[in-house]
Design a protein around this motif. Structure first.
Motif, short mmCIF file in Angstrom:
data_model
loop_
_atom_site.label_atom_id
_atom_site.label_comp_id
_atom_site.label_asym_id
_atom_site.label_seq_id
_atom_site.Cartn_x
_atom_site.Cartn_y
_atom_site.Cartn_z
N ALA A 122 -2.26 -1.71 4.99
CA ALA A 122 -1.52 -0.57 5.53
C ALA A 122 -2.43 0.65 5.62
O ALA A 122 -3.40 0.76 4.86
N PRO A 123 -2.16 1.56 6.54
CA PRO A 123 -2.97 2.78 6.64
C PRO A 123 -3.04 3.52 5.30
O PRO A 123 -2.06 3.56 4.56
N ALA A 124 -4.18 4.09 5.02
CA ALA A 124 -4.38 4.80 3.75
C ALA A 124 -3.31 5.88 3.57
O ALA A 124 -3.05 6.66 4.49
N GLY A 125 -2.71 5.91 2.41
CA GLY A 125 -1.71 6.93 2.10
C GLY A 125 -0.30 6.56 2.51
O GLY A 125 0.62 7.32 2.21
N SER A 126 -0.11 5.41 3.16
CA SER A 126 1.25 5.02 3.56
C SER A 126 1.94 4.18 2.50
O SER A 126 3.15 4.00 2.55
N VAL A 127 1.16 3.65 1.56
CA VAL A 127 1.72 2.82 0.49
C VAL A 127 1.21 3.33 -0.86
O VAL A 127 0.00 3.53 -1.03
#
Length: 229
Positions: free
Chosen positions: A109-114
């Motif tokens: 997942a894109p960095a900072g989305s999880v």
């Protein structure tokens, strides 16, 4: 979809109506945690495929998407995220895992989305930090995740509208630790039998609820229940 209780009777509930009907009481001073679950008439939280996707329907889906749109953050147990094959969303996802496990479907997942909420004694903390980034792994508690601290930590990040999507063990623990303000529960008109779990699992709890809203759509009942903390 129609209103049965808790608002002006209406046989044609639009998506805009749902947004109004499900507005929360969250504020900067008072974060609001809502847990959203679905089950059959005979109490099963899953169907033949072993996930909630095999029992939910269009009415439940409409409310599900409304609640996500209203949320600042989505909280979910790592086991549920794995079973339900979660992917990234337009809201940050916070996984809760005592073992610090990150499901495969969210590892890219894109960095900072999880984010991951875990405990300091977990053997998986270092691996989780490598996958998600150290700043996205929250160690809250030593042997188990401190859920009231998690609620507070999310609010301090500006995420006051908190939506938990299960699973059953996490819902039970959140209620037991006094974190849940509201349960939104869908009952679908199905019987599935078997030995499937309920929407709460774990040691017994006894918590009273107040019904604040009830909708109906072709036999599906969708309720808002305030938790009496």
């Amino acid at each position: 979809m129609r209103v049965l209780f808790g608002a002006t009777p209406n046989d044609e509930v639009s998506d805009d109506d749902l947004t109004t009907l499900y507005a929360s009481e969250a504020s900067a001073a008072k974060p609001w945690m809502r847990c959203n679950m679905v089950s059959t008439v005979d109490g099963s939280a899953t169907g033949a495929a072993g996930d909630s996707g095999s029992i939910n329907n269009d009415a439940d889906g409409r409310v599900f998407h409304t609640l996500r749109a209203l949320a600042d953050v989505i909280v979910v147990g790592a086991g549920t995220a794995k079973a339900e094959r979660y992917g990234p969303t337009d809201r940050p996802i916070v996984l809760v895992s005592r073992k610090a496990q990150v499901p495969e479907s969210l590892r890219d997942a894109p960095a900072g989305s999880v984010y991951l909420a875990t405990c300091s004694r977990s053997d998986g903390v270092d691996s989780a930090r490598e996958i998600l980034g150290e700043e996205h792994v929250l160690t809250l508690g030593s042997h188990r995740v401190d859920l009231p601290l998690l609620k507070k930590e999310l609010a301090e990040r500006g995420w006051v509208n908190q939506l938990c999507e299960g699973g059953p063990h996490l819902l039970r623990d959140l209620v037991f630790q006094g974190c849940v303000d509201e349960l939104t529960a869908t009952t679908v008109p199905q019987l599935v039998g078997g030995i499937n779990g309920r929407i709460t699992e774990g040691a017994p709890i006894q918590t009273e609820l107040d019904l604040t809203l009830l909708l109906e759509d072709h036999g599906t009942l969708l309720g808002r229940w305030r938790v009496k903390n």
